[in-house]
Design a protein around this motif. Structure first.
Motif, PDB file in Angstrom:
ATOM      1  N   GLY A 186       1.578  26.465  33.028  1.00 16.75           N
ATOM      2  CA  GLY A 186       2.269  26.973  31.864  1.00 16.75           C
ATOM      3  C   GLY A 186       3.676  26.411  31.733  1.00 16.75           C
ATOM      4  O   GLY A 186       4.119  25.564  32.519  1.00 16.75           O
ATOM      5  N   GLY A 192       7.725  27.849  30.275  1.00 12.35           N
ATOM      6  CA  GLY A 192       8.514  28.952  29.745  1.00 12.35           C
ATOM      7  C   GLY A 192       7.889  30.302  30.061  1.00 12.35           C
ATOM      8  O   GLY A 192       7.527  30.591  31.208  1.00 12.35           O
ATOM      9  N   ASP A 193       7.731  31.118  29.024  1.00  9.92           N
ATOM     10  CA  ASP A 193       7.152  32.453  29.206  1.00  9.92           C
ATOM     11  C   ASP A 193       5.636  32.438  29.291  1.00  9.92           C
ATOM     12  O   ASP A 193       5.019  33.462  29.618  1.00  9.92           O
ATOM     13  CB  ASP A 193       7.575  33.375  28.049  1.00  9.92           C
ATOM     14  N   TRP A 194       5.029  31.302  28.953  1.00  9.18           N
ATOM     15  CA  TRP A 194       3.569  31.214  28.994  1.00  9.18           C
ATOM     16  C   TRP A 194       3.127  30.892  30.411  1.00  9.18           C
ATOM     17  O   TRP A 194       3.546  29.887  31.000  1.00  9.18           O
ATOM     18  CB  TRP A 194       3.071  30.147  28.024  1.00  9.18           C
ATOM     19  N   ALA A 195       2.255  31.702  30.982  1.00 10.78           N
ATOM     20  CA  ALA A 195       1.875  31.571  32.392  1.00 10.78           C
ATOM     21  C   ALA A 195       0.860  30.468  32.652  1.00 10.78           C
ATOM     22  O   ALA A 195       0.603  30.110  33.795  1.00 10.78           O
ATOM     23  CB  ALA A 195       1.317  32.897  32.893  1.00 10.78           C
ATOM     24  N   GLY A 196       0.259  29.905  31.587  1.00 14.23           N
ATOM     25  CA  GLY A 196      -0.747  28.868  31.792  1.00 14.23           C
ATOM     26  C   GLY A 196      -2.138  29.445  31.987  1.00 14.23           C
ATOM     27  O   GLY A 196      -2.338  30.660  32.068  1.00 14.23           O
ATOM     28  N   LEU A 197      -3.126  28.565  32.114  1.00 18.74           N
ATOM     29  CA  LEU A 197      -4.521  28.968  32.213  1.00 18.74           C
ATOM     30  C   LEU A 197      -5.039  29.024  33.643  1.00 18.74           C
ATOM     31  O   LEU A 197      -6.164  29.444  33.878  1.00 18.74           O
ATOM     32  CB  LEU A 197      -5.396  28.004  31.396  1.00 18.74           C
ATOM     33  N   GLY A 230      -7.307  25.484  33.273  1.00 15.90           N
ATOM     34  CA  GLY A 230      -6.396  24.561  32.618  1.00 15.90           C
ATOM     35  C   GLY A 230      -6.641  23.113  33.013  1.00 15.90           C
ATOM     36  O   GLY A 230      -6.467  22.200  32.195  1.00 15.90           O
ATOM     37  N   LEU A 236      -1.000  23.000  31.323  1.00 15.23           N
ATOM     38  CA  LEU A 236      -2.113  23.913  31.100  1.00 15.23           C
ATOM     39  C   LEU A 236      -2.453  24.734  32.345  1.00 15.23           C
ATOM     40  O   LEU A 236      -2.989  25.848  32.227  1.00 15.23           O
ATOM     41  CB  LEU A 236      -3.347  23.126  30.635  1.00 15.23           C
TER      42      LEU A 236
END
Length: 452
Positions: free
Chosen positions: A182, A184-189, A193, A179
């Motif tokens: 992130g 993969g392609d999701w950068a996270g919060l 997070g 969180l």
């Protein structure tokens, strides 16, 4: 006598080790939280550090409620009043949850003036605001979970709370990197997070605890209104001073943060990491403050002051030996520990200084914490409150401020250590006087003493 002492040590170990393991895992994931956030940069770490006093405020209220209800339930069980113990359990789960919810809402509404008073500037406030909402939600779920833990401890079950702390910690550790950074392609919060990971972990634990409570007969829906009327005065007699005692550390933490903030953002970041490390290093003391009071309260309910003295003597020996040995070891390893926790070289240097100065002093700080916790269980809540006040505002903060004026970060490390040592000495003296007076009253009366 040797056999009796051996039995007492074994019982204390059996009651304490599950809580010690749980506290270690719970505080360990908080420390790892900060270590992950440190990888985001000094500003996010400083933003999280500014929220610690407010988080401690919520924890102070919930612990004060937990102390009172655990003491009352344990005393009721010691006196054979099982129906009353069930009613008290239901009241704390309902009333405590509502009280913490109201506090969280207030802290959300007044966050800007509060954090400005703590020294946060316009660059840090937006980071705090993004983090503070989910962190308040995590604090509320964690408080309800803690009330459930208190209920189990009052009934003499420390194993389940310990296991649940480990479970929630493992879930949080698994969710933290996903969180925050992130995948993969999701950068996270980012910074928020960490708070969402804690919220999900606590929510999972609360679900398991609710399922387990359904299998017990520790709660009741009958006679709650009448019980609330009957128990309000004794509850507030313990909870009021206990909450004030528990609220003093957050207040002191706010003032300490303001003192450290004058030394710069790097000092605040290092101080925040040192605060996390402090709670982890005090895991045995914190476990004893959870496992010992219900046991003392049962002895108190039966008027067994001889057993109380034996338990306290043993617990204090454990605290001094453990904390002194751990403190010296961690002080020697300070540079390596700082490298693991902090990414910024300046933060690492200042954190190492704080570790060397503070950690060995926790042996005497642990004595003070143990005496305050035991005093609430033994019918001395006002003494516990006064002791907490003296520790923080007569010993700790003045020495911290003088240290900051004298020598910056090294000065606050030395000042805080001196304050901790003075607090332990004062607490030990107060305990000796109190237990001596209780012994004299015990000898002059054939009846159990100091009942509510």
């Amino acid at each position: 006598m040797n056999a009796s002492r051996s039995s007492l040590k074994r019982q204390l170990w059996q009651q304490t080790w599950p809580m010690a393991l749980g506290v270690l895992s719970l505080l360990g994931f908080q420390l790892v939280d900060s270590a992950f956030i440190a990888r985001l940069g000094t500003a996010p770490l400083a933003a999280q550090s500014f929220t610690f006093p407010m988080s401690f405020l919520i924890i102070g209220v919930q612990v004060g409620i937990g102390i009172a209800i655990a003491a009352l339930i344990a005393r009721a069980l010691g006196a054979g009043e099982e129906a009353r113990a069930r009613r008290l359990g239901s009241l704390v789960m309902i009333g405590g949850s509502l009280l913490i919810a109201g506090l969280c809402i207030a802290l959300w509404l007044w966050q800007t003036p509060i954090f400005r008073q703590l020294g946060a500037d316009d660059a840090i406030l937006p980071l705090i605001r993004r983090y503070w909402g989910p962190q308040l939600l995590a604090s509320w779920v964690g408080a309800v979970l803690y009330f459930g833990y208190s209920l189990f401890r009052a009934h003499g079950d420390t194993r389940l709370p310990g296991k649940m702390m480990v479970l929630t910690s493992l879930i949080n550790l698994a969710l933290d990197p996903l969180l925050i950074f992130g995948i993969g392609d999701w950068a996270g919060l980012g910074l928020p997070g960490a708070a969402w990971a804690t919220t999900l972990a606590f929510a999972t634990g609360l679900g398991v605890l609710a399922w387990r409570l359904r299998q017990t007969d520790w709660l009741s829906t009958q006679g709650l209104i009448e019980e609330a009327r009957t128990s309000t005065r004794p509850f507030m007699g313990i909870a009021g001073p206990a909450m004030i005692s528990q609220l003093m550390p957050p207040l002191a933490a706010m003032l300490a943060t303001a003192i450290v903030a004058d030394l710069g953002e790097t000092a605040v970041a290092a101080w925040g990491l040192a605060s996390r490390l402090e709670t982890v290093s005090l895991m045995v003391v914190l476990a004893l403050t959870m496992s010992l009071p219900p046991w003392l309260a049962r002895c108190y309910g039966g008027g067994d002051w001889r057993q109380i003295r034996r338990l306290m003597t043993l617990a204090m020996k454990v605290v001094v030996v453990w904390q002194l040995g751990l403190g010296v070891a961690l002080a020697l390893l300070a540079p390596w520990i700082a490298s693991l926790l902090a990414g910024n070289p300046d933060v690492r240097t200042e954190l190492a200084v704080l570790i060397r100065g503070l950690l060995p002093s926790y042996a005497l700080l642990g004595i003070c914490m143990l005496v305050v916790s035991a005093s609430n269980a033994l019918g001395w809540p006002l003494r516990a409150m006064v002791m907490s006040c003296v520790r923080l505002f007569a010993c700790y903060l003045p020495c911290l401020w003088l240290g900051a004026q004298w020598g910056g970060v090294p000065g606050i490390a030395i000042g805080a250590a001196i304050g901790n040592a003075l607090a332990g000495i004062v607490a030990w003296g107060g305990y000796r006087r109190s237990i001596g007076n209780a012994g004299r009253v015990e000898k002059s009366s054939e009846k159990p003493i100091m009942r509510i």
